[in-house]
Design a protein around this motif. Structure first.
Motif, PDB file in Angstrom:
ATOM      1  N   ASP A  40     -29.914  75.362  48.890  1.00 26.54           N
ATOM      2  CA  ASP A  40     -30.070  75.111  50.310  1.00 26.54           C
ATOM      3  C   ASP A  40     -28.605  74.932  51.132  1.00 26.54           C
ATOM      4  O   ASP A  40     -28.676  75.590  52.216  1.00 26.54           O
ATOM      5  N   GLY A  41     -27.910  74.340  50.469  1.00 27.53           N
ATOM      6  CA  GLY A  41     -26.487  73.884  51.200  1.00 27.53           C
ATOM      7  C   GLY A  41     -25.593  75.120  50.832  1.00 27.53           C
ATOM      8  O   GLY A  41     -25.710  75.950  50.043  1.00 27.53           O
ATOM      9  N   PRO A  42     -24.277  75.068  51.529  1.00 33.91           N
ATOM     10  CA  PRO A  42     -23.018  75.785  51.185  1.00 33.91           C
ATOM     11  C   PRO A  42     -22.770  75.820  49.614  1.00 33.91           C
ATOM     12  O   PRO A  42     -22.872  74.660  48.872  1.00 33.91           O
ATOM     13  N   TRP A  43     -22.514  77.002  48.938  1.00 34.23           N
ATOM     14  CA  TRP A  43     -21.940  77.161  47.695  1.00 34.23           C
ATOM     15  C   TRP A  43     -20.794  77.965  47.388  1.00 34.23           C
ATOM     16  O   TRP A  43     -20.838  78.672  48.226  1.00 34.23           O
ATOM     17  N   GLU A  59     -24.716  69.771  48.445  1.00 34.35           N
ATOM     18  CA  GLU A  59     -26.197  69.367  48.679  1.00 34.35           C
ATOM     19  C   GLU A  59     -26.747  68.254  48.233  1.00 34.35           C
ATOM     20  O   GLU A  59     -26.360  67.941  47.131  1.00 34.35           O
ATOM     21  N   ALA A  60     -27.713  67.616  48.681  1.00 34.56           N
ATOM     22  CA  ALA A  60     -28.281  66.674  48.242  1.00 34.56           C
ATOM     23  C   ALA A  60     -29.210  67.103  47.030  1.00 34.56           C
ATOM     24  O   ALA A  60     -29.950  68.091  47.264  1.00 34.56           O
ATOM     25  N   ARG A  65     -32.779  67.743  39.148  1.00 34.69           N
ATOM     26  CA  ARG A  65     -32.896  69.217  39.840  1.00 34.69           C
ATOM     27  C   ARG A  65     -31.538  69.936  39.309  1.00 34.69           C
ATOM     28  O   ARG A  65     -31.781  71.175  39.233  1.00 34.69           O
ATOM     29  N   TRP A  66     -30.612  69.492  39.320  1.00 34.13           N
ATOM     30  CA  TRP A  66     -29.367  70.396  39.038  1.00 34.13           C
ATOM     31  C   TRP A  66     -29.203  70.802  37.590  1.00 34.13           C
ATOM     32  O   TRP A  66     -28.933  71.673  37.362  1.00 34.13           O
ATOM     33  N   GLN A  67     -29.775  69.842  36.663  1.00 31.40           N
ATOM     34  CA  GLN A  67     -29.947  70.173  35.405  1.00 31.40           C
ATOM     35  C   GLN A  67     -31.064  71.389  35.213  1.00 31.40           C
ATOM     36  O   GLN A  67     -30.823  72.416  34.344  1.00 31.40           O
ATOM     37  N   ARG A  98     -22.155  65.725  38.859  1.00 28.15           N
ATOM     38  CA  ARG A  98     -22.415  65.328  40.345  1.00 28.15           C
ATOM     39  C   ARG A  98     -21.015  64.413  40.519  1.00 28.15           C
ATOM     40  O   ARG A  98     -20.981  63.395  40.247  1.00 28.15           O
ATOM     41  N   ALA A  99     -20.363  65.040  41.566  1.00 22.07           N
ATOM     42  CA  ALA A  99     -19.350  64.476  42.177  1.00 22.07           C
ATOM     43  C   ALA A  99     -19.481  62.927  42.404  1.00 22.07           C
ATOM     44  O   ALA A  99     -20.326  62.585  43.068  1.00 22.07           O
ATOM     45  N   LEU A 100     -18.481  62.032  42.116  1.00 20.35           N
ATOM     46  CA  LEU A 100     -18.641  60.502  42.603  1.00 20.35           C
ATOM     47  C   LEU A 100     -17.710  60.500  43.926  1.00 20.35           C
ATOM     48  O   LEU A 100     -16.881  61.392  44.325  1.00 20.35           O
TER      49      LEU A 100
END
Length: 391
Positions: A40-43, A59-60, A65-67, A98-100
């Motif tokens: 959904d967000g920019p990539w 994106e949130a 979900r990322w996996q 997932r960036a900290l």
């Protein structure tokens, strides 16, 4: 996520570089089309050299979900690719992150690289999550590993103490020893990053023994019957003479064996449960108590409770976080405590940060707790002062 395509070099040799280039173009196209439809967000997609691609999304997105996205993409990349000389199949390996907060790009790439190497080295492993600790800016992993080898001799490894309390009367019962690295240039490096660096440098054994020796030396000055808890790493349990070396350290310090607890995580038990059971039995025979640490954070293999001589269950903070708002969380806590009582185990609640959490933990039958509600990890001198005031 960072993708690495296996067998690309073999394809170039067997089918020619044109076939390899065509395969890379097809992989890039597949990732782009998938990202356009699913994210959904920019990539942004970039080739990271050789047969590697980097996909970054802003994106949130939950870990699960990322996996799932990575799994779907890996499946898509693995489908047959038609080239003029035949049909190719590529086998991707994927590192996820997932960036900290405030993490630098260099740190993210460094952690992704290590995770990808881990996935490549493990037979049958396609996905790997990057370690949760940030690589401090300005230093590569190789530099930090080199620094660590001399950190013990330079006395840069500090042992802090996280106080533990009795839930019945809120009295101080002891403390868990935690390590921090006071790096001369980067400042304080936490325990998670410290042990990750030590593992890569193959230096966990000396580090673990150094921490234990410092903790025991400090605890030998404590008044009364305060207990010391020391963490046991997977590398410790894989070391054949660990029991003998640990018992020698304890005796040299003069700290009473009966006041020591060794905290063992599920991760430390996975490789060889039989050997771990033998080691734990040797410690237990000497009067040392054993705690199963981070209970609830992993798979909660109940077999461990059957075969290991445990005395405490130490609940992961995730088992406590929702007990003030979610009835299901309370029900799970109640069930764990009931099981522990049936097995004659004491329950330690970790991560108590609110008074309401402490109240629920006490009501449901937990015996002890630690967390920021009462005290954060502190230096040996400050804990000595706290112990004196509680005596």
């Amino acid at each position: 996520m960072l993708f690495s395509l296996r067998r690309l070099e073999a394809i170039n040799i067997a089918y020619g570089e044109a076939a390899g280039d065509g395969a890379l173009e097809e992989v890039a196209s597949r990732i782009q089309h998938f990202a356009s439809e699913e994210l959904d967000g920019p990539w942004q997609l970039a080739r990271a050299g050789g047969g590697s691609f980097l996909l970054v999304a802003n994106e949130a997105c939950s870990r699960e979900r990322w996996q799932l996205v990575a799994d779907q993409l890996a499946d898509l990349i693995s489908r047959p690719i038609a080239v003029p000389t035949g049909v190719l199949r590529l086998s991707p390996r994927v590192a996820l992150i997932r960036a900290l907060t405030d993490e630098s790009v260099d740190s993210m790439l460094d952690r992704l690289g290590h995770a990808l190497q881990e996935a490549s080295e493990q037979q049958g492993q396609r996905l790997a999550w990057a370690d949760g600790e940030v690589t401090p800016p300005g230093h590569s992993s190789a530099q930090l590993e080199a620094d660590l080898l001399g950190a013990i001799d330079r006395d840069e490894i500090e042992v802090l103490f996280q106080p533990q309390f009795n839930l019945e009367d809120d009295s101080l019962t002891g403390a868990e020893a935690l390590a921090r690295w006071n790096h001369p240039e980067l400042g304080r490096i936490g325990a998670g990053a410290l042990f990750s660096i030590a593992e890569r440098a193959d230096h966990i054994g000396p580090l673990s023994r150094h921490i234990a020796a410092k903790a025991l030396a400090a605890a030998s000055e404590w008044p009364g019957d305060l207990r010391l808890s020391i963490n046991v790493t997977p590398a410790d349990l894989a070391f054949g003479s660990y029991v003998r070396q640990m018992l020698d350290l304890i005796r040299e310090s003069g700290f009473p064996l009966r006041r020591l607890t060794l905290e063992v995580t599920e991760q430390a038990l996975i490789s060889d449960i039989a050997m771990a059971a033998d080691m734990m039995a040797e410690f237990s025979a000497q009067g040392i108590r054993i705690a199963l640490d981070d209970f609830g954070a992993g798979f909660c293999n109940f077999r461990y409770l059957k075969v290991l001589p445990m005395h405490y269950l130490k609940l992961d903070r995730s088992m406590i976080e929702g007990v003030t708002t979610d009835k299901r969380d309370v029900a799970v806590l109640r069930a764990i405590v009931a099981m522990a009582e049936a097995l004659d185990l004491k329950v330690i609640a970790e991560g108590i940060e609110e008074e309401a959490q402490r109240v629920v933990a006490k009501r449901e039958g937990c015996g002890f707790y630690q967390g920021f509600l009462r005290a954060q990890p502190m230096s040996a001198a400050l804990f000595q002062k706290l112990a004196g005031s509680e005596a």
